[in-house]
Scaffold this motif. Structure first.
Motif, PDB file in Angstrom:
ATOM      1  N   ASP A 105       0.843  -1.190   0.000  1.00 18.59           N
ATOM      2  CA  ASP A 105       0.000   0.000   0.000  1.00 18.59           C
ATOM      3  C   ASP A 105       0.879   1.241   0.000  1.00 18.59           C
ATOM      4  OD1 ASP A 105      -2.756   1.110   0.212  1.00 18.59           O
ATOM      5  OD2 ASP A 105      -1.995   1.964   2.060  1.00 18.59           O
ATOM      6  N   GLY A 106       0.553   2.212  -0.842  1.00 19.88           N
ATOM      7  CA  GLY A 106       1.323   3.450  -0.873  1.00 19.88           C
ATOM      8  C   GLY A 106       0.932   4.374   0.271  1.00 19.88           C
ATOM      9  N   ALA A 107       1.914   4.988   0.893  1.00 22.42           N
ATOM     10  CA  ALA A 107       1.658   5.999   1.935  1.00 22.42           C
ATOM     11  C   ALA A 107       2.771   7.031   1.836  1.00 22.42           C
ATOM     12  CB  ALA A 107       1.619   5.359   3.317  1.00 22.42           C
ATOM     13  N   GLU A 110       8.985  13.217   8.017  1.00 16.73           N
ATOM     14  CA  GLU A 110       8.713  13.309   9.460  1.00 16.73           C
ATOM     15  C   GLU A 110       7.257  12.959   9.773  1.00 16.73           C
ATOM     16  OE1 GLU A 110      10.014  14.018  13.335  1.00 16.73           O
ATOM     17  OE2 GLU A 110      11.291  14.654  11.660  1.00 16.73           O
ATOM     18  N   ASN A 111       6.331  13.587   9.072  1.00 14.74           N
ATOM     19  CA  ASN A 111       4.920  13.397   9.410  1.00 14.74           C
ATOM     20  C   ASN A 111       4.351  12.086   8.897  1.00 14.74           C
ATOM     21  OD1 ASN A 111       4.203  15.674  11.050  1.00 14.74           O
ATOM     22  ND2 ASN A 111       4.554  16.950   9.250  1.00 14.74           N
ATOM     23  N   VAL A 112       4.936  11.531   7.850  1.00 18.36           N
ATOM     24  CA  VAL A 112       4.534  10.192   7.409  1.00 18.36           C
ATOM     25  C   VAL A 112       4.962   9.160   8.453  1.00 18.36           C
ATOM     26  CG1 VAL A 112       4.925   8.386   5.686  1.00 18.36           C
ATOM     27  CG2 VAL A 112       4.512  10.737   4.945  1.00 18.36           C
ATOM     28  N   LEU A 113       6.216   9.242   8.898  1.00 25.16           N
ATOM     29  CA  LEU A 113       6.734   8.274   9.880  1.00 25.16           C
ATOM     30  C   LEU A 113       6.106   8.484  11.258  1.00 25.16           C
ATOM     31  CD1 LEU A 113      10.404   8.202   8.645  1.00 25.16           C
ATOM     32  CD2 LEU A 113       8.909   6.201   8.867  1.00 25.16           C
ATOM     33  N   ARG A 114       5.696   9.688  11.557  1.00 27.78           N
ATOM     34  CA  ARG A 114       5.020   9.964  12.833  1.00 27.78           C
ATOM     35  C   ARG A 114       3.729   9.150  12.956  1.00 27.78           C
ATOM     36  NH1 ARG A 114       1.273  13.816  14.227  1.00 27.78           N
ATOM     37  NH2 ARG A 114       1.428  14.814  12.183  1.00 27.78           N
ATOM     38  N   VAL A 149       4.539  -3.563   2.918  1.00 21.36           N
ATOM     39  CA  VAL A 149       5.464  -2.706   2.162  1.00 21.36           C
ATOM     40  C   VAL A 149       4.710  -1.419   1.889  1.00 21.36           C
ATOM     41  CG1 VAL A 149       6.701  -2.346   0.004  1.00 21.36           C
ATOM     42  CG2 VAL A 149       6.716  -4.615   1.089  1.00 21.36           C
ATOM     43  N   THR A 150       5.283  -0.284   2.299  1.00 21.24           N
ATOM     44  CA  THR A 150       4.578   0.983   2.110  1.00 21.24           C
ATOM     45  C   THR A 150       5.565   2.131   1.949  1.00 21.24           C
ATOM     46  OG1 THR A 150       2.723   2.325   2.901  1.00 21.24           O
ATOM     47  CG2 THR A 150       4.329   1.608   4.564  1.00 21.24           C
ATOM     48  N   GLY A 151       5.002   3.335   1.750  1.00 21.02           N
ATOM     49  CA  GLY A 151       5.798   4.523   1.490  1.00 21.02           C
ATOM     50  C   GLY A 151       5.633   4.926   0.039  1.00 21.02           C
ATOM     51  N   SER A 152       6.748   5.084  -0.663  1.00 14.86           N
ATOM     52  CA  SER A 152       6.737   5.506  -2.061  1.00 14.86           C
ATOM     53  C   SER A 152       6.092   4.465  -2.972  1.00 14.86           C
ATOM     54  CB  SER A 152       8.171   5.753  -2.522  1.00 14.86           C
ATOM     55  OG  SER A 152       8.244   5.857  -3.924  1.00 14.86           O
ATOM     56  N   PHE A 153       5.315   4.936  -3.954  1.00  9.77           N
ATOM     57  CA  PHE A 153       4.745   4.019  -4.948  1.00  9.77           C
ATOM     58  C   PHE A 153       5.839   3.410  -5.825  1.00  9.77           C
ATOM     59  CE2 PHE A 153       0.569   6.052  -4.102  1.00  9.77           C
ATOM     60  CZ  PHE A 153      -0.173   4.888  -3.932  1.00  9.77           C
ATOM     61  N   TYR A 154       6.984   4.105  -5.957  1.00 12.31           N
ATOM     62  CA  TYR A 154       8.110   3.507  -6.679  1.00 12.31           C
ATOM     63  C   TYR A 154       8.539   2.207  -5.992  1.00 12.31           C
ATOM     64  CZ  TYR A 154       8.942   7.869  -9.300  1.00 12.31           C
ATOM     65  OH  TYR A 154       8.822   8.953 -10.119  1.00 12.31           O
ATOM     66  N   LEU A 155       8.621   2.250  -4.661  1.00 14.53           N
ATOM     67  CA  LEU A 155       9.010   1.071  -3.895  1.00 14.53           C
ATOM     68  C   LEU A 155       7.936  -0.005  -3.962  1.00 14.53           C
ATOM     69  CD1 LEU A 155      11.080  -0.167  -1.860  1.00 14.53           C
ATOM     70  CD2 LEU A 155       9.609   0.739  -0.037  1.00 14.53           C
ATOM     71  N   VAL A 156       6.683   0.386  -3.781  1.00 14.23           N
ATOM     72  CA  VAL A 156       5.573  -0.566  -3.819  1.00 14.23           C
ATOM     73  C   VAL A 156       5.517  -1.264  -5.183  1.00 14.23           C
ATOM     74  CG1 VAL A 156       3.054  -0.780  -3.721  1.00 14.23           C
ATOM     75  CG2 VAL A 156       4.240   0.665  -2.061  1.00 14.23           C
TER      76      VAL A 156
END
Length: 434
Positions: free
Chosen positions: A306-308, A343-347, A406-413
């Protein structure tokens, strides 16, 4: 070297991927040279700050399940550019992609000769490809997602059967404006004279802007909570149930796409659809049960992708964690681009996970992986740094956590989704991250 990879190289390196050009004169001229392939098709046109991909998908599946031929146009893509172009809910093949590119190319290069201002961008080029594909396949309908904003988006050359504005929030403020009212004005650019408009939940200021523009253009507005509504029956992972109340009443609709926010997307899509075609209950249920978007809380081989990539998406991600996986131990593989709000994504994400592996997405915009690692340590108790994403996903697989993400960048996903599914990284993904 395949023709498909050659075509991708042309697009990525001749039509710069991240270069944005506002205005409609280039796409209008390009399509005019091609014989205006966008005319004569019944379109659903969808914009919004969030939810536009889901609504565009739902409308494509609804149209297909009601026995109509339909193309879908989406952006961005996840694992392959072919995901941008659907025919009857299935991505087109490489042969048709190459054919479309070769048809558009000489017309685009004719415009290139007039200088950079007239040279079609990547998105304008692929939008022209989409209209050519729709015409070539003889599709009666098209379900089209706006790329950015609405008023000056390349897709805004079409005349829809109905325009849809899902939500309005602050996004792309450097381009669209720094208030919800300014952003609503840009998105309401897709409203066409005499064509109905369906809007989802949004701030009153944004609604008022849209209603004013619709009134000026003689377009009737259908508003969530006033003209139609949906309710949750049950929320289970991949097995969510909703009721819909509009001109038609349809109960116990099974929805595969996850998340509380799908309540509004289901309702908005059904309202837009029933303004164009008469819904059949069995076809509606079948459409929502099948509707699928890759990499949106999708489980493959025991890993959920999922992308986040921004705080809003991260907030929705952790809401889904708590909704579908309460009291489960969680491990997450995370990577993000350097220009995002790390910062705010990881928070949001860090405190909800027992273990985190930080890695580097396959992009030149993701070089500061150590910086991401240092921020992650402030929010999660157990953090591992493994810059190589393929090694990192093997660490995730061996985790003892009950659920793995697996999350974060859509490139990674996109990279790791393809790798987990196929056991290798495609040449296309390597090219896209170059």
């Amino acid at each position: 070297m395949s023709k498909f990879i050659d075509a991708l190289k042309y697009l990525y390196f001749t039509r710069p991927y991240n270069t944005m050009k506002l205005g409609l004169f280039r796409i209008e001229q390009l399509l005019s040279q091609m014989g205006n392939p966008h005319l004569g098709v019944k379109f659903f046109h969808v914009t919004g700050s969030n939810g536009k991909g889901s609504v565009t998908t739902f409308l494509e599946y609804l149209t297909h399940e009601h026995g109509k031929s339909v193309t879908g146009y989406y952006s961005p893509h996840l694992s392959t550019i072919l995901e941008r172009f659907k025919y009857n809910t299935v991505p087109i093949d490489e042969t048709l992609f190459v054919d479309a590119l070769e048809v558009v190319r000489p017309h685009a290069e004719r415009l290139d000769q007039f200088g950079p201002e007239f040279s079609p961008s990547f998105f304008e080029f692929v939008t022209a490809m989409y209209f050519y594909i729709t015409k070539k396949l003889g599709a009666e309908f098209g379900s089209v997602e706006v790329g950015l904003g609405g008023r000056f988006d390349a897709t805004n050359v079409l005349t829809p059967e109905v325009s849809v504005i899902t939500t309005i929030s602050l996004e792309h403020t450097n381009v669209l404006g720094d208030t919800v009212e300014q952003i609503a004005f840009e998105k309401a650019g897709i409203v066409k004279p005499g064509k109905p408009v369906v809007i989802g939940q949004m701030p009153e200021g944004a609604k008022n802007v849209i209603k004013q523009i619709a009134q000026e253009r003689g377009s009737k507005v259908y508003e969530y909570g006033k003209d139609f509504v949906a309710e949750v029956v049950k929320l289970d992972f991949n097995k969510n149930i909703y009721n819909y109340y509009g001109d038609t009443k349809i109960e116990n609709i099974p929805v595969k796409l996850n998340g509380k926010h799908q309540l509004y997307n289901v309702a908005v899509a059904l309202k837009a659809f029933e303004l164009v075609l008469k819904p059949d209950e069995d076809a509606v249920r079948s459409a929502f049960e099948k509707a699928f978007i890759p990499g949106r809380f999708e489980e493959i081989e025991g890993i959920i992708f999922d992308g986040a990539h921004n705080p809003q998406a991260a907030e929705a991600f952790v809401e889904n964690l708590d909704l579908y996986f309460p009291n489960k131990t969680r491990a997450v593989l995370f990577g993000i681009l350097d220009d995002k709000d790390k910062e705010n994504v990881l928070r949001f994400i860090g405190p909800r996970c027992q273990a985190m592996i930080v890695t580097r997405p396959p992009s030149k915009r993701a070089m500061k992986v150590e910086e991401t690692f240092e921020i992650a340590k402030r929010y999660c108790q157990k953090v591992i740094l493994e810059p190589d994403p393929l090694k990192a996903v093997e660490i995730l697989k061996n985790s003892e956590a009950e659920v793995k993400f697996v999350t974060g960048s859509f490139y990674l996903v996109g990279l790791l989704r393809s790798y987990v599914m196929n056991g290798k990284v495609s040449e296309e993904l390597i090219l896209g991250g170059a």
